[in-house]
Design an enzyme around this catalytic site. Structure first.
Site, mmCIF file in Angstrom:
data_model
loop_
_atom_site.group_PDB
_atom_site.id
_atom_site.type_symbol
_atom_site.label_atom_id
_atom_site.label_comp_id
_atom_site.label_asym_id
_atom_site.label_seq_id
_atom_site.Cartn_x
_atom_site.Cartn_y
_atom_site.Cartn_z
ATOM 1 N N ASP A 20 0.833 -1.215 0.000
ATOM 2 C CA ASP A 20 0.000 0.000 0.000
ATOM 3 C C ASP A 20 0.860 1.255 0.000
ATOM 4 O OD1 ASP A 20 -2.368 1.392 -0.040
ATOM 5 O OD2 ASP A 20 -2.825 1.108 2.083
ATOM 6 N N HIS A 37 2.593 3.234 -8.869
ATOM 7 C CA HIS A 37 2.414 1.796 -9.151
ATOM 8 C C HIS A 37 3.627 1.264 -9.920
ATOM 9 C CE1 HIS A 37 -1.546 2.139 -7.584
ATOM 10 N NE2 HIS A 37 -2.072 2.763 -8.612
ATOM 11 N N LEU A 131 10.690 -20.515 -4.130
ATOM 12 C CA LEU A 131 9.581 -19.729 -3.588
ATOM 13 C C LEU A 131 8.332 -19.846 -4.464
ATOM 14 C CD1 LEU A 131 8.674 -17.294 -1.662
ATOM 15 C CD2 LEU A 131 9.442 -15.811 -3.518
HETATM 16 C C1 IPE Z 1 -5.622 -2.787 -0.415
HETATM 17 O O1 IPE Z 1 -5.190 -1.469 -0.570
HETATM 18 C C2 IPE Z 1 -5.572 -3.508 -1.722
HETATM 19 C C3 IPE Z 1 -4.244 -3.714 -2.307
HETATM 20 C C4 IPE Z 1 -3.110 -3.392 -1.759
HETATM 21 C C5 IPE Z 1 -4.257 -4.326 -3.594
HETATM 22 P P1 IPE Z 1 -6.215 -0.273 -0.733
HETATM 23 O O2 IPE Z 1 -5.409 0.963 -0.780
HETATM 24 O O3 IPE Z 1 -7.124 -0.524 -1.868
HETATM 25 O O4 IPE Z 1 -7.046 -0.373 0.627
HETATM 26 P P2 IPE Z 1 -8.012 0.680 1.328
HETATM 27 O O5 IPE Z 1 -9.128 0.944 0.397
HETATM 28 O O6 IPE Z 1 -7.220 1.896 1.613
HETATM 29 O O7 IPE Z 1 -8.449 -0.015 2.562
HETATM 30 C C1 IPE Z 2 -1.535 0.165 -3.403
HETATM 31 O O1 IPE Z 2 -1.311 1.525 -3.432
HETATM 32 C C2 IPE Z 2 -1.726 -0.427 -4.781
HETATM 33 C C3 IPE Z 2 -3.094 -0.852 -5.084
HETATM 34 C C4 IPE Z 2 -4.114 -0.791 -4.265
HETATM 35 C C5 IPE Z 2 -3.319 -1.367 -6.412
HETATM 36 P P1 IPE Z 2 -2.499 2.572 -3.470
HETATM 37 O O2 IPE Z 2 -2.832 2.863 -4.887
HETATM 38 O O3 IPE Z 2 -3.625 2.111 -2.638
HETATM 39 O O4 IPE Z 2 -1.823 3.842 -2.817
HETATM 40 P P2 IPE Z 2 -2.482 4.867 -1.800
HETATM 41 O O5 IPE Z 2 -2.996 4.067 -0.646
HETATM 42 O O6 IPE Z 2 -3.577 5.569 -2.533
HETATM 43 O O7 IPE Z 2 -1.348 5.758 -1.424
HETATM 44 MG MG MG Z 3 -4.055 2.343 -0.681
#
Ligand code: IPE
Ligand code: IPE
Ligand code: MG
Length: 256
Positions: A20, A37, A131
């Site tokens: 995240d 990303h 792995l």
């Molecule tokens: C959780 O992250 C999903 C992934 C890392 C793929 P999100 O960024 O989508 O989660 P929320 O919505 O903040 O809980």
């Molecule tokens: C995690 O990073 C990747 C996915 C959920 C695909 P985010 O895109 O959720 O990044 P933040 O949480 O908005 O910073």
């Molecule tokens: Mg996120």
């Protein structure tokens, strides 16, 4: 002193990661979320490298949740393209390192190009014995549990015969042990619908580091912290000290 009796936990067999913070990492730099990303791919390489070197057996990465389908179409498309590119670009390295790729989630919901790229890497790494890297894509814990319920009903299993083992064996990856450790980056402290059944007794490690900055050292620090945790599985701390502090498979305590 109690500390002297504590033997460290064994290395986790299975580590799950909620990657995240990509969006925030990019915005802090005045860039588009997609830039975050793209930079997260190097962190995936680092995690795979660290897990492989340490001898972790399974690494499950939350790459795209069911809920992520509500993001703007442009971001979803960019993520799907990145997935296809990364899979094509990494397959050689995965084979070389003996990493087997698997996936979990509503894979049918992904664009055809993603499904093809995924199946290609899964086939090419099927023989690998190092792995196992599991990508959770279009995944949610509630989706997986709902699917399990459907499979159990379709199999005609009578209600009174349903046990925890029945549930477990109808989940997406019944051969994979529960993660002993969950890592979530970016400072958020929630599960976001990840592996709800499997994380029942996992140790949780929340790192403030945004996913694109997460490297081998952070991964190893999480494992080190895990090794010092006291895993009780419902017992008292005294009971744990008296026994060998071992980690029962799937959180089930063996009779002493
Ligand atoms: C959780 O992250 C999903 C992934 C890392 C793929 P999100 O960024 O989508 O989660 P929320 O919505 O903040 O809980
Ligand atoms: C995690 O990073 C990747 C996915 C959920 C695909 P985010 O895109 O959720 O990044 P933040 O949480 O908005 O910073
Ligand atoms: Mg996120």
């Amino acid at each position: 002193m109690a500390e002297q009796n504590i033997t460290p936990n064994a290395l986790p067999r299975h580590i799950a990661v909620i990657m995240d913070g990509n969006g925030r990492w990019a915005m802090e730099r005045g860039e588009d979320r997609v830039f975050g990303h793209a930079n997260g791919v190097e962190s995936v390489r680092s995690a795979v490298r660290a897990a492989g070197e340490l001898g972790v057996e399974f690494l499950t990465l939350y790459a795209f949740s069911t809920e992520n389908w509500s993001r703007p179409a442009a971001e979803i498309n960019a993520l799907m393209e990145l997935l296809v590119e990364s899979l094509a670009g990494e397959v050689g390295e995965l084979v070389k390192k003996g990493v087997r790729l698997r996936s979990t989630g509503a894979i049918d919901a992904l664009p055809a190009t993603c499904i093809a790229a995924l199946r290609n890497v899964e086939e090419k790494t099927a023989h690998c014995e190092g792995l196992t890297l599991i990508l959770a894509l279009s995944y949610s814990g509630r989706w997986e549990l709902t699917e399990a319920a459907r499979r159990i009903v379709r199999a005609g299993i009578p209600a009174e015969e349903i046990t925890e083992d029945t549930m477990r064996s109808h989940l997406g990856m019944p051969d994979v042990p529960d993660p002993e450790l969950l890592i979530r980056t970016s400072g958020e402290q929630r599960l976001s619908n990840f592996l709800l059944w499997q994380l029942a007794y996992s140790e949780l490690h929340f790192s403030p580091v945004m996913w694109p900055d997460f490297r081998e050292d952070h991964f190893k620090a999480a494992i080190l912290e895990f090794r010092g945790r006291e895993r009780r599985f419902g017992r008292t701390g005294e009971q744990v000290l008296k026994t060998d502090h071992s980690q029962p498979e799937n959180g089930v305590i063996e009779e002493e």
